[in-house]
Design a protein around this motif. Structure first.
Motif, PDB file in Angstrom:
ATOM      1  N   VAL A  47      60.715  57.371 -25.980  1.00 51.80           N
ATOM      2  CA  VAL A  47      61.485  56.733 -24.921  1.00 51.80           C
ATOM      3  C   VAL A  47      61.583  57.712 -23.757  1.00 51.80           C
ATOM      4  N   ARG A  48      61.066  57.316 -22.624  1.00 59.63           N
ATOM      5  CA  ARG A  48      61.016  58.209 -21.484  1.00 59.63           C
ATOM      6  C   ARG A  48      62.138  57.885 -20.505  1.00 59.63           C
ATOM      7  N   ARG A  49      62.399  58.817 -19.630  1.00 65.04           N
ATOM      8  CA  ARG A  49      63.440  58.647 -18.634  1.00 65.04           C
ATOM      9  C   ARG A  49      62.992  57.678 -17.551  1.00 65.04           C
ATOM     10  N   PHE A  50      63.974  57.146 -16.843  1.00 63.71           N
ATOM     11  CA  PHE A  50      63.693  56.248 -15.744  1.00 63.71           C
ATOM     12  C   PHE A  50      63.283  57.058 -14.516  1.00 63.71           C
ATOM     13  N   TRP A  51      62.310  56.534 -13.777  1.00 62.32           N
ATOM     14  CA  TRP A  51      61.821  57.210 -12.578  1.00 62.32           C
ATOM     15  C   TRP A  51      62.525  56.652 -11.358  1.00 62.32           C
ATOM     16  N   SER A  52      62.944  57.541 -10.483  1.00 62.55           N
ATOM     17  CA  SER A  52      63.618  57.141  -9.260  1.00 62.55           C
ATOM     18  C   SER A  52      62.598  56.711  -8.211  1.00 62.55           C
ATOM     19  N   VAL A  53      62.972  55.717  -7.421  1.00 62.45           N
ATOM     20  CA  VAL A  53      62.077  55.239  -6.363  1.00 62.45           C
ATOM     21  C   VAL A  53      62.010  56.234  -5.217  1.00 62.45           C
ATOM     22  N   ARG A  54      63.117  56.890  -4.919  1.00 64.33           N
ATOM     23  CA  ARG A  54      63.203  57.906  -3.857  1.00 64.33           C
ATOM     24  C   ARG A  54      62.758  57.330  -2.507  1.00 64.33           C
ATOM     25  N   ARG A  55      63.397  56.282  -2.104  1.00 70.08           N
ATOM     26  CA  ARG A  55      63.032  55.644  -0.835  1.00 70.08           C
ATOM     27  C   ARG A  55      63.406  56.512   0.362  1.00 70.08           C
ATOM     28  N   VAL A  56      64.550  57.184   0.313  1.00 72.34           N
ATOM     29  CA  VAL A  56      64.996  57.972   1.463  1.00 72.34           C
ATOM     30  C   VAL A  56      64.074  59.164   1.729  1.00 72.34           C
ATOM     31  N   PRO A  57      63.753  60.033   0.739  1.00 75.46           N
ATOM     32  CA  PRO A  57      62.804  61.125   1.037  1.00 75.46           C
ATOM     33  C   PRO A  57      61.431  60.620   1.477  1.00 75.46           C
ATOM     34  N   ALA A  58      60.952  59.549   0.845  1.00 76.95           N
ATOM     35  CA  ALA A  58      59.647  59.023   1.240  1.00 76.95           C
ATOM     36  C   ALA A  58      59.671  58.487   2.666  1.00 76.95           C
ATOM     37  N   ALA A  59      60.756  57.803   3.034  1.00 76.53           N
ATOM     38  CA  ALA A  59      60.846  57.280   4.396  1.00 76.53           C
ATOM     39  C   ALA A  59      60.938  58.400   5.425  1.00 76.53           C
ATOM     40  N   LEU A  60      61.717  59.450   5.118  1.00 79.80           N
ATOM     41  CA  LEU A  60      61.843  60.567   6.051  1.00 79.80           C
ATOM     42  C   LEU A  60      60.515  61.294   6.238  1.00 79.80           C
ATOM     43  N   VAL A  61      59.816  61.558   5.137  1.00 77.61           N
ATOM     44  CA  VAL A  61      58.516  62.226   5.239  1.00 77.61           C
ATOM     45  C   VAL A  61      57.524  61.363   6.008  1.00 77.61           C
ATOM     46  N   ALA A  62      57.531  60.058   5.751  1.00 79.99           N
ATOM     47  CA  ALA A  62      56.617  59.161   6.466  1.00 79.99           C
ATOM     48  C   ALA A  62      56.919  59.138   7.962  1.00 79.99           C
ATOM     49  N   LEU A  63      58.206  59.101   8.327  1.00 82.98           N
ATOM     50  CA  LEU A  63      58.563  59.101   9.742  1.00 82.98           C
ATOM     51  C   LEU A  63      58.141  60.393  10.431  1.00 82.98           C
ATOM     52  N   VAL A  64      58.366  61.537   9.779  1.00 84.54           N
ATOM     53  CA  VAL A  64      57.984  62.816  10.378  1.00 84.54           C
ATOM     54  C   VAL A  64      56.476  62.915  10.537  1.00 84.54           C
TER      55      VAL A  64
END
Length: 230
Positions: free
Chosen positions: A51-68
């Motif tokens: 049983v593995r852990r749940f993975w976070s979507v991490r929308r905020v870091p991905a959006a910030l990196v994409a914007l930069v």
């Protein structure tokens, strides 16, 4: 004695059609078994029952990196296109080129900028290779393709309620981690060893009934409430 079929009118369906249109009963999962008798089967999703852990979507870091990245690439592309069109380059790019030509690699500002960029890159790599969602504890699985999790706050609340049911306990503080559950209780009567033994038994059963895939280690600390000052 069977009842004869009633005649059907022009607007009424035949008995066979009524049976075909009648809703079928919905099959529900048997949830009568208690949590203490919970014995999950091995997982059949191809991960060997782990049983593995749940993975976070991490929308905020991905959006910030994409914007930069998009903003920087767009600005640099516009400047390069302007230079190709026989226009002068932007002032910031000329100033940056002049400063980079004058600065040496052993200067403090250059080393600080390189260190900050390295730390940012390591942080992004750490976010990419770790699952995150540390507040969500994975639960055991008894059926494939079905996953469940329990928040640490909810698990701590269950342990606190179960500890308050022990005789002699006045107050309880629970800190629930992924690998350890720390419980601090105040006992205003009864012997401390007896209270600790009852807490170990009650909280151990509560951890088992939570159905966690990796039950945390239990650490119980029992003491007396502070004496009131006169």
């Amino acid at each position: 004695m069977t009842e004869p079929d009633r005649p059907t009118g022009p607007g009424q369906p035949a008995p066979q059609e009524r049976e075909a249109r009648s809703p079928r009963p919905v099959l529900e999962l048997d949830q009568s078994a208690s949590a203490s008798e919970y014995n999950p089967a091995a997982d059949q999703d191809g991960d060997g029952g782990r049983v593995r852990r749940f993975w976070s979507v991490r929308r905020v870091p991905a959006a910030l990196v994409a914007l930069v990245v998009v903003g920087g690439a767009g600005l640099l592309l516009y400047d390069v296109a302007a230079v190709r069109a026989d226009r002068p380059a932007m002032r910031w790019r000329r100033a940056l080129a002049d400063h980079l030509a004058e600065w040496r690699l052993d200067e403090i500002a250059v080393l600080a900028g390189a260190g900050a960029a390295m730390l940012l890159g390591l942080w992004l790599i750490l976010l990419a290779v770790t699952p995150g969602m540390r507040a969500l504890l994975p639960m055991r699985r008894d059926r494939p393709h079905v996953r469940a999790g329990l928040r640490r706050e909810a698990a701590a609340l269950v342990l606190r309620d179960r500890a308050m049911e022990v005789s002699g306990v006045q107050s309880v503080q629970v800190r629930m981690g992924r690998s350890k559950a720390s419980v601090r209780a105040r006992a205003h009567f009864r012997d401390l060893d007896d209270v600790r033994a009852d807490l170990d038994e009650a909280l151990g059963a509560a951890l088992h009934e939570l159905g966690l895939a990796r039950p945390p280690d239990l650490a119980v600390h029992v003491g007396r409430p502070p004496a009131k000052k006169r």
